[in-house]
Design a protein around this motif. Sequence first.
Motif, PDB file in Angstrom:
ATOM      1  N   THR A   1       0.863  -1.262  -0.057  1.00 55.90           N
ATOM      2  CA  THR A   1      -0.155   0.006   0.057  1.00 55.90           C
ATOM      3  C   THR A   1       0.895   1.311  -0.031  1.00 55.90           C
ATOM      4  O   THR A   1       0.317   2.319  -0.046  1.00 55.90           O
ATOM      5  CB  THR A   1      -1.137  -0.014   1.268  1.00 55.90           C
TER       6      THR A   1
ATOM      7  N   ASN B   1       0.812   2.660  11.444  1.00 60.75           N
ATOM      8  CA  ASN B   1      -0.153   3.103  11.363  1.00 60.75           C
ATOM      9  C   ASN B   1      -0.419   4.164  10.363  1.00 60.75           C
ATOM     10  O   ASN B   1       0.252   5.267  10.600  1.00 60.75           O
ATOM     11  CB  ASN B   1      -1.171   3.589  12.684  1.00 60.75           C
ATOM     12  N   ASN B   2      -0.947   4.039   9.245  1.00 66.21           N
ATOM     13  CA  ASN B   2      -0.815   5.100   8.103  1.00 66.21           C
ATOM     14  C   ASN B   2       0.475   5.380   7.785  1.00 66.21           C
ATOM     15  O   ASN B   2       1.075   6.622   7.404  1.00 66.21           O
ATOM     16  CB  ASN B   2      -1.869   6.465   8.467  1.00 66.21           C
TER      17      ASN B   2
ATOM     18  N   GLN C   1      -3.404  -1.667   9.588  1.00 68.46           N
ATOM     19  CA  GLN C   1      -2.085  -1.313  10.567  1.00 68.46           C
ATOM     20  C   GLN C   1      -1.180  -2.677  10.464  1.00 68.46           C
ATOM     21  O   GLN C   1      -1.538  -3.826  10.043  1.00 68.46           O
ATOM     22  CB  GLN C   1      -2.859  -1.519  11.932  1.00 68.46           C
TER      23      GLN C   1
END
Length: 375
Positions: free
Chosen positions: A64, A101-102, A84
Motif C-alpha cells: 500500500t 499506522n498510516n 495497521q
Amino acid sequence: MNLIGPVSILMAAAMAAVAGPIYTLGDLGTLGGPSAMATGVNDQGQAVGTMLDPYGYMHAFSSTGQLNSTASEAEAAGINNAGQIAGTQFFNAQAYATVWNNGVATTLGGAGSFALAIDNSGDVAGMLVNYGQGNAFVTQNGTVIDLGTFDGGSWSSAYALNDQGQAAGYGMIANGVFRGFIWTPGQGYTALGTLGGFSSYAMAINSAGEVAGSSQIASCYSHAFVSNGTSMTDLGTLGGVSSYAYGINDASNVVGYSWTAGNTTTDGFLQQGGVMFDINSLLIDAPGWQVTALYGINNSNQVVGVGVLDGVEHAVLLTDPPAAEDTTTSASTPEPAAWISTISGLAVLLLRKSFIRSVSPLRRRPQGPPPEPPR
C-alpha cells in the motif's frame, strides 16, 4: 484418427474444474537485492513483508505504500483489515516491536522485542527477549502482557493472534524440546502434542482457534499439521521428506512450503479440501516463475510468499481470480456441475467412437527443521 489427445484435454479440463483453484501471480518486486518475501496479507489483499537491498540490509515493505522508518533495518510481519502493520525495527542492533499506522511507526515493548502478528483491533503478539530468554507476549488494548514460558522451560514466542485474543506459537518445555501452543485469555497455555517426534511448532491461528504449523514425526523430519487444540492432522508433503505450515484462514485452508521429490527444492503449497496442492500447478500466465514458499492466506484465498524468477527471490501475491461476469442467459450457460458432466460425457462419446472405428505440480524463510527463533 488419434482421439487420445483431444480426449485427454477434455478430461483434464473436467478434472481441473473440480481439483482446485487457479491463481494469477502478482509480483511485489524487490529492492535490487537477492531476496524479498511477503509474510502477511489482509482481507483487502494488502500485503507486507521484508526485502533486502543490494547491500544486504532488511527493509519492511507494504503493497500500500512506504513504511516510514529511521531504523537501520526493519521487517514487517502482518497486516490487519484496517491497514495497521506489525513488525520490528532495529536500532543499534537492538530489536523493537513496532506498529505502523498510516505509515507512521510506533514502538512498543522496549529493546529486545519482536512484533510478529496483529489482530483487527490493533493488538499484537510476539516475543520479548531479556538476558537471552525469550518470552511470548500479547498486547491487550495496547498494554504489553508477558505470557512467560511453560513450567520448566526457558523460551517461548507467539507468532499468530486471532480476534478472540488467542495466540499461537511455541515454547520450550522442561526436557528442552519445543511444543506448539495455544494461549487463551483467562486460561493460559494449552500445549500441543506432536506427530510422533520430539517437537512441534504452531505458526498460525484462525478465528475458530484452529492452528497450523509443523511437527517432527517419528523419523525426526517435519510435517505440516492442523490442530484444534486436542488432535493433530498430518498434512503430508509434496513428495519430499518435510513440510511446514505458516498460514490458515477461516475456511481452514492452509499454506506453507514442502520439500519436493528428491529433496533438492521446496515449493509452496495450498491445503484445501483435504488435498495438498503444489501452488505452482495452480498458476496461470506465470512463465519462468517458481513459488518456493507461502507464508500467509486471507479469507478470499489470496496467498503471499516467495517466488523465484531468474534466480532472484521476489515477494509475490497470488490471487484466485473471480469468475468472469455472466452476460448470457442461464439457459445458454450451464452450471459448473452441468458443464463438467457435459465435458466428461463428450470424452466418453469420443472414446466410444474411437473404439467402433478401430475394432490412451525471510515468519520465516525456507529452512531445514526445526524452525529457528527470530533473530
